[in-house]
Design a protein around this motif. Structure first.
Motif, short mmCIF file in Angstrom:
data_model
loop_
_atom_site.label_atom_id
_atom_site.label_comp_id
_atom_site.label_asym_id
_atom_site.label_seq_id
_atom_site.Cartn_x
_atom_site.Cartn_y
_atom_site.Cartn_z
N TYR A 172 28.45 -38.64 -26.04
CA TYR A 172 29.87 -38.28 -26.01
C TYR A 172 30.01 -36.76 -26.11
O TYR A 172 29.26 -36.10 -26.83
N GLU A 173 30.95 -36.22 -25.39
CA GLU A 173 31.17 -34.77 -25.37
C GLU A 173 32.28 -34.35 -26.32
O GLU A 173 32.28 -33.22 -26.80
N ARG A 174 33.24 -35.24 -26.56
CA ARG A 174 34.36 -34.94 -27.44
C ARG A 174 34.43 -36.01 -28.53
O ARG A 174 34.20 -37.18 -28.27
N VAL A 175 34.79 -35.58 -29.74
CA VAL A 175 35.01 -36.51 -30.84
C VAL A 175 36.33 -36.12 -31.48
O VAL A 175 36.54 -34.96 -31.82
N LEU A 176 37.23 -37.09 -31.60
CA LEU A 176 38.54 -36.78 -32.17
C LEU A 176 39.00 -37.86 -33.11
O LEU A 176 38.45 -38.96 -33.15
N THR A 177 40.02 -37.54 -33.87
CA THR A 177 40.65 -38.47 -34.79
C THR A 177 42.08 -38.02 -35.01
O THR A 177 42.49 -36.95 -34.53
N TYR A 178 42.85 -38.81 -35.70
CA TYR A 178 44.26 -38.50 -35.93
C TYR A 178 44.58 -38.64 -37.41
O TYR A 178 43.99 -39.46 -38.12
N THR A 179 45.54 -37.84 -37.88
CA THR A 179 46.11 -37.99 -39.22
C THR A 179 47.63 -37.96 -39.08
O THR A 179 48.16 -37.46 -38.08
N LEU A 180 48.31 -38.48 -40.09
CA LEU A 180 49.76 -38.31 -40.13
C LEU A 180 50.04 -36.84 -40.37
O LEU A 180 49.26 -36.14 -41.02
N ALA A 189 34.90 -39.91 -27.88
CA ALA A 189 34.83 -40.91 -28.95
C ALA A 189 35.95 -40.63 -29.95
O ALA A 189 36.29 -39.48 -30.21
N GLU A 190 36.51 -41.71 -30.48
CA GLU A 190 37.58 -41.58 -31.48
C GLU A 190 37.13 -42.22 -32.79
O GLU A 190 36.67 -43.36 -32.80
N ILE A 191 37.28 -41.49 -33.87
CA ILE A 191 37.02 -42.03 -35.20
C ILE A 191 38.33 -42.63 -35.68
O ILE A 191 39.32 -41.92 -35.82
N THR A 192 38.33 -43.93 -35.93
CA THR A 192 39.59 -44.60 -36.30
C THR A 192 39.72 -44.83 -37.79
O THR A 192 40.84 -44.91 -38.29
N ARG A 193 38.62 -44.97 -38.51
CA ARG A 193 38.69 -45.22 -39.94
C ARG A 193 37.46 -44.66 -40.65
O ARG A 193 36.36 -44.70 -40.13
N LEU A 241 30.89 -37.90 -43.87
CA LEU A 241 30.94 -39.00 -42.91
C LEU A 241 31.49 -38.56 -41.56
O LEU A 241 31.01 -39.01 -40.51
N TYR A 242 32.49 -37.68 -41.56
CA TYR A 242 33.00 -37.16 -40.28
C TYR A 242 31.90 -36.44 -39.51
O TYR A 242 31.72 -36.63 -38.32
N ARG A 243 31.12 -35.60 -40.21
CA ARG A 243 30.03 -34.86 -39.53
C ARG A 243 28.96 -35.82 -39.01
O ARG A 243 28.42 -35.63 -37.93
N VAL A 244 28.64 -36.86 -39.77
CA VAL A 244 27.67 -37.86 -39.31
C VAL A 244 28.20 -38.56 -38.06
O VAL A 244 27.46 -38.76 -37.09
N CYS A 245 29.47 -38.92 -38.06
CA CYS A 245 30.07 -39.57 -36.88
C CYS A 245 29.96 -38.67 -35.65
O CYS A 245 29.64 -39.13 -34.56
N HIS A 271 55.12 -38.54 -36.42
CA HIS A 271 54.23 -37.64 -35.69
C HIS A 271 52.83 -37.67 -36.31
O HIS A 271 52.67 -37.85 -37.51
N LYS A 272 51.84 -37.50 -35.45
CA LYS A 272 50.46 -37.44 -35.89
C LYS A 272 49.82 -36.17 -35.34
O LYS A 272 50.27 -35.61 -34.35
N LEU A 273 48.75 -35.73 -35.99
CA LEU A 273 47.99 -34.59 -35.53
C LEU A 273 46.68 -35.09 -34.94
O LEU A 273 46.01 -35.92 -35.56
N ARG A 274 46.33 -34.59 -33.77
CA ARG A 274 45.03 -34.89 -33.18
C ARG A 274 44.06 -33.80 -33.61
O ARG A 274 44.32 -32.62 -33.42
N TRP A 275 42.94 -34.19 -34.17
CA TRP A 275 41.88 -33.29 -34.61
C TRP A 275 40.69 -33.49 -33.71
O TRP A 275 40.34 -34.62 -33.38
N GLU A 276 40.04 -32.41 -33.32
CA GLU A 276 38.86 -32.49 -32.47
C GLU A 276 37.71 -31.72 -33.10
O GLU A 276 37.91 -30.61 -33.62
N ALA A 277 36.52 -32.33 -33.07
CA ALA A 277 35.33 -31.68 -33.63
C ALA A 277 34.99 -30.45 -32.80
O ALA A 277 35.05 -30.48 -31.57
N ARG A 278 34.65 -29.36 -33.47
CA ARG A 278 34.24 -28.15 -32.76
C ARG A 278 32.77 -28.18 -32.46
O ARG A 278 32.00 -28.89 -32.98
#
Length: 92
Positions: A38-46, A8-12, A25-29, A85-92
């Motif tokens: 879903y097994e993986r949850v990720l998002t991106y930042t600049l 799953a990807e958190i977009t906004r 909100l990130y933890r709730v998502c 460039h963006k950074l991919r972040w993944e929930a642990r």
């Protein structure tokens, strides 16, 4: 390429500026996504954003992406988003 049915990807996220609201909100998502199977949850930042809310929500950087445009010869697009460039972040 990550559309595998398990990721799953958190977009906004949007808050009113309340302290720690983004991290909450990130933890709730993440909880909701995992409850949905879903097994993986990720998002991106600049890459020039701090990521403090993501670190506070137990995310970690897993990759730095290339700065690319959506424009292709077979798919002409005008970029209206930052193409850096963006950074991919993944929930642990």
């Amino acid at each position: 390429m990550l559309n595998d049915g398990r990721t799953a990807e958190i977009t906004r996220l949007c808050t009113d500026g309340t302290s720690n609201a983004c991290s909450f909100l990130y933890r709730v998502c993440v909880r909701v996504a995992r409850a949905m199977g879903y097994e993986r949850v990720l998002t991106y930042t600049l890459d020039d954003e701090s990521g403090a809310s993501l670190r506070g929500a137990a995310f970690a950087v897993t990759r730095k992406t290339k700065a690319e445009s959506w424009n292709r010869p077979a798919r002409n697009r005008t970029d209206k988003h930052p193409t850096q460039h963006k950074l991919r972040w993944e929930a642990r």
